[in-house]
Each structure stands twice: as structure tokens, then as C-alpha cells.
Design an enzyme around this catalytic site. Structure first.
Site, short mmCIF file in Angstrom:
data_model
loop_
_atom_site.label_atom_id
_atom_site.label_comp_id
_atom_site.label_asym_id
_atom_site.label_seq_id
_atom_site.Cartn_x
_atom_site.Cartn_y
_atom_site.Cartn_z
N ARG A 152 0.85 -1.20 0.00
CA ARG A 152 0.00 0.00 0.00
C ARG A 152 0.89 1.25 0.00
NH1 ARG A 152 -1.49 2.05 4.56
NH2 ARG A 152 -2.11 0.13 5.60
N TYR A 204 -15.84 15.29 -17.32
CA TYR A 204 -16.23 13.89 -17.27
C TYR A 204 -17.38 13.73 -16.24
CZ TYR A 204 -15.82 8.90 -16.42
OH TYR A 204 -16.08 7.56 -16.28
N ASP A 240 -6.85 17.71 -16.13
CA ASP A 240 -7.08 16.31 -16.50
C ASP A 240 -6.66 16.16 -17.96
OD1 ASP A 240 -8.21 13.92 -17.45
OD2 ASP A 240 -9.87 14.00 -16.02
N LYS A 242 -7.61 5.10 -20.31
CA LYS A 242 -7.81 5.58 -21.68
C LYS A 242 -6.54 5.35 -22.50
CE LYS A 242 -11.67 6.71 -19.82
NZ LYS A 242 -11.97 7.96 -19.16
C1 LIG Z 1 -12.63 8.21 -17.88
C2 LIG Z 1 -12.26 9.53 -17.37
C3 LIG Z 1 -12.04 9.74 -16.01
C4 LIG Z 1 -12.27 8.66 -14.97
O1 LIG Z 1 -11.32 7.64 -15.11
P1 LIG Z 1 -11.61 6.12 -14.65
O2 LIG Z 1 -10.33 5.45 -14.95
O3 LIG Z 1 -12.76 5.63 -15.47
O4 LIG Z 1 -11.94 6.15 -13.21
C5 LIG Z 1 -11.60 10.99 -15.62
N1 LIG Z 1 -11.42 11.98 -16.50
C6 LIG Z 1 -11.64 11.82 -17.82
C7 LIG Z 1 -11.42 12.96 -18.75
C8 LIG Z 1 -12.07 10.59 -18.30
O5 LIG Z 1 -12.30 10.45 -19.60
#
Ligand SMILES: *Cc1c(COP(=O)(O)O)cnc(C)c1O
Length: 379
Positions: A46, A98, A170, A195
Site C-alpha cells: 500500500r 467527465y 485532466d 484511456k
Molecule cells: C474516464 C475519465 C475519467 C475517470 O477515469 P476512470 O479510470 O474511469 O476512473 C476521468 N477523467 C476523464 C477525462 C475521463 O475520460
């Protein structure tokens, strides 16, 4: 070292006597100590794990940060950043986020006393005018998802810093190959590693990257305290996927450019959202701050029925939430990825009900274009 070289040239297993070509999976929860009163480099997974550390160091290097932290999901990464705030503090966020981020932010207000206010951050003057004495963090995605609006990251960073705030970006839609927000002035970068970083729809993960020791210490403290770090096998999958990031994105972006042009000339498509198109309102900003427009395209199909028919009749595009996979995917944001946006906020967000979002994969581009052409003829 150039980015393509960096992706495959790094110490994949520091201190390893066997010199493996790939990072071993340290599938261990705990590490034996030599002494009863002092720890070695690792004691408990952890708190730290060698497989995770290689991935974290590689991501820090790719984003030009000093430290990265990997989490069990993109949402866990975002949640960790929100832990830096205290009751009474406020996040000023761009409104096109998101859906899961909006849902999390809604809970913050109710459970942590952290307020979130939404602005149109694509206009720096509006962003600057909306900062209040309680604001601690400016939070944006660029290009935004699903409307592919572009936020001027340098202007946002300047505004944040003039007011003593941090800027968090992000960077999931771009990946470090196409955009490095820390270099543009951002303090914190977030990735949904699910992604483009992973790229194969086989791992859920997230990352936070910073360029400041004090922020790194705070993020580490939350990651360790809450136990949200990514497991060793998932780190291995991400390390494997990451090696082909440039190859995948070059192919996906090249096809996306051709498909965006095809759609923008099609009489049945009322509007295309792609920052690589010359008529996109912020294509110039995108060119300045990123090395391409990526491979996510949105367009309006004319009606919700047409959007549904297109999604369901395409042969090569899987109907799926998410983006960034080697496979092309298609979704209707208002019904899928953004259905988790709280209902009272959905109406104020201009996400059209006939909007389709596509993520272009690595298939043959001609076949993808033929598939779209065939289906658009049908509706
Ligand atoms: C998918 C996504 C998230 C969340 O990510 P997860 O891995 O699904 O928890 C956050 N920000 C953006 C822009 C995303 O496309």
C-alpha cells in the site's frame, strides 16, 4: 531523449541482478525487513511497490514532473486531489467535465464541505472574474469531454497563480505524448490511465503527476493513508501498454483527422467537434499548447433517434463508454458516459441529445470511413 525513445528506454527493474527487458510483477503485499527498527526501500505494497514505482517514475518522466502516483482508477486519482482541500475551500471547475468527476464533486459539497463552482474556463476573462476568496483550485480538462472545447492552459495557469491557486489539468484526452500541462504552467496533472495510457481496454487505472515536492508529499500521504494505489499486475499492464503510446496515437490521430474532415463535409452531420478542424473556435490555441488534436471526435447526428441508429448500425465501432482504446468505440454521452452527471446540472450543460462521441482506434482508416459512409446513407 526524444519521446519515442523515452517510451522504451528506461530502467525497467532498478537493482535487478537478472536485467529483465520487462518490469517484473512484484505480487507481494509485504517485504521482509533486515532489522526490527528500520525499513528497507519497501515494506508494504500500500505504501510502495517496485512495479508501481517503475510505472510512477516513467509517468513522471513522460509528463516532465518530479513525481507521479498511480491509482486504482482515474476517479481515485481525482478524489485524491480533492483531499488537498479543507471544509470551506472551493474548487472552480470548467463546466464541461467527465460525468464521474461532476458526480464526485457533487458529493464533496455534501460530505466534505468543499464547494465546487462551475465556469466557462475556455474564456480566461470569465475564469479570472469568477475566482472568490474561498477558491483554492482551478480544475479543467482540455480538450473537454465530450464537447472538445479547448481551455487555454497557459492563461489558466497565469490566472490561478496570480491568485495564489493551483491549476489541475485532466490530461486524459491528450496523453503526455500530445500535451504536457505541467510545462504550460499547471501544478497537477491527472490521467485516467484507463484511456490512452493503457490503450487496450484491459486495465482501469489513474495517475496524478506533480512538479513540486510539497504537493508530492501531500499526494503521497493521501495515497498511502487511503490505500487507493494501483495493484502490481495492473501496473504491469500499464507499463506494457505505455510502450506503444506513440505508435497508437500517431495512427489513431491520423485517422481521426481524416474522419473529422469526412464528417464535416457530410450533409447529414449538422456539426462536428474536433479541435483539429480549421473552423474549430480554438484550433489556434490547440496548435499552440498541444502536438495534435487527438483521436476523440464528437458530432451531432440531427436527432436522438439518428444518433442511436448510427451507433447501433456501425460494424467496426463498438458501443462503449470510455475512449483511447486500439478499438474504435462510439457512444451517446447524454445516455452513457455523462449519464452520471447529476440531473439538475445536466440541463445547464449544453450537451446536445443528438451528440455522438467517437474514439478512433487503429483499424484501417478506409474501412472505418466506409463504415460511417454506409451507415449515414441509411439514416
Ligand atoms: C474516464 C475519465 C475519467 C475517470 O477515469 P476512470 O479510470 O474511469 O476512473 C476521468 N477523467 C476523464 C477525462 C475521463 O475520460
Amino acid at each position: 531523449m526524444k519521446f519515442a525513445t523515452k517510451l522504451v528506454h528506461y530502467d525497467v527493474s532498478p537493482g535487478d541482478p537478472f536485467h529483465p527487458m520487462a518490469t517484473p510483477i512484484y505480487q507481494t503485499a509485504t517485504f521482509e525487513q533486515d532489522f526490527g527498527d528500520s525499513f528497507g526501500p519497501y515494506d508494504y505494497s500500500r505504501s510502495g511497490n517496485p512495479t508501481r514505482r517503475v510505472l510512477e517514475d516513467q509517468l513522471a518522466r513522460l509528463e516532465n514532473g518530479i513525481r507521479a502516483f498511480c491509482f486504482s482508477s482515474g476517479m481515485a486519482a481525482i478524489a485524491t486531489v480533492t483531499r488537498l482541500l479543507k471544509p470551506g475551500d472551493e474548487i472552480l471547475a470548467d463546466w464541461d467535465l467527465y460525468g464521474g468527476a461532476t458526480r464526485l464533486f457533487q458529493q464533496l459539497k455534501d460530505h466534505s464541505g468543499v464547494a465546487v463552482r462551475y465556469v466557462d474556463a475556455s474564456n480566461p476573462e470569465i475564469l479570472a472574474s469568477q475566482i472568490s476568496p474561498a477558491t483554492r483550485l482551478v480544475y479543467v480538462e482540455s480538450p473537454t469531454n465530450p464537447l472538445l472545447r479547448v481551455i487555454d492552459l497557459q492563461a489558466s495557469a497565469r490566472i490561478a497563480h496570480e491568485n495564489g491557486l493551483h491549476l489541475c489539468v485532466d490530461n486524459s484526452t491528450m496523453s503526455p505524448y500530445l500535451q504536457n500541462p505541467l510545462e504550460l504552467g499547471a501544478d497537477i496533472v491527472i490521467h485516467s490511465a484507463t484511456k490512452f495510457l493503457g490503450g487496450h481496454s484491459d486495465v482501469t487505472g489513474g495517475a496524478v503527476v506533480v512538479k513540486d515536492e510539497a504537493l508530492a508529499a501531500q499526494i503521497y500521504s493521501v495515497q498511502n493513508a487511503e490505500g487507493t494505489a494501483l495493484g502490481p499486475f495492473d501496473c504491469f499492464l500499464l507499463l506494457r501498454g505505455l510502450k506503444t503510446l506513440k505508435l497508437r496515437m500517431d495512427a489513431q490521430q491520423s485517422s481521426a483527422g481524416q474522419i473529422a474532415a469526412q464528417l464535416s463535409e457530410h450533409p447529414k452531420v449538422s456539426r462536428v467537434y474536433y479541435p483539429g478542424l480549421p473552423d474549430h473556435p480554438s484550433s489556434a490555441t490547440q496548435k499552440l499548447q498541444a502536438r495534435g488534436a487527438g483521436s476523440v471526435i464528437s458530432f451531432q447526428a440531427g436527432s436522438p433517434q439518428a444518433a442511436k441508429a448510427i451507433a447501433e448500425n456501425l460494424r467496426l465501432f463498438a458501443i462503449a463508454v470510455s475512449f483511447g482504446s486500439v478499438n474504435s468505440t462510439i457512444g451517446i454521452p447524454i445516455k452513457m458516459s455523462h449519464a452520471s452527471t447529476p440531473v439538475d446540472l445536466q440541463s445547464s450543460r449544453a450537451i446536445p441529445s443528438d451528440l455522438i462521441r467517437m474514439s478512433i482506434g487503429i483499424e484501417d482508416c478506409g474501412e472505418l470511413m466506409q463504415d460511417l459512409d454506409d451507415v449515414l446513407k441509411l439514416i
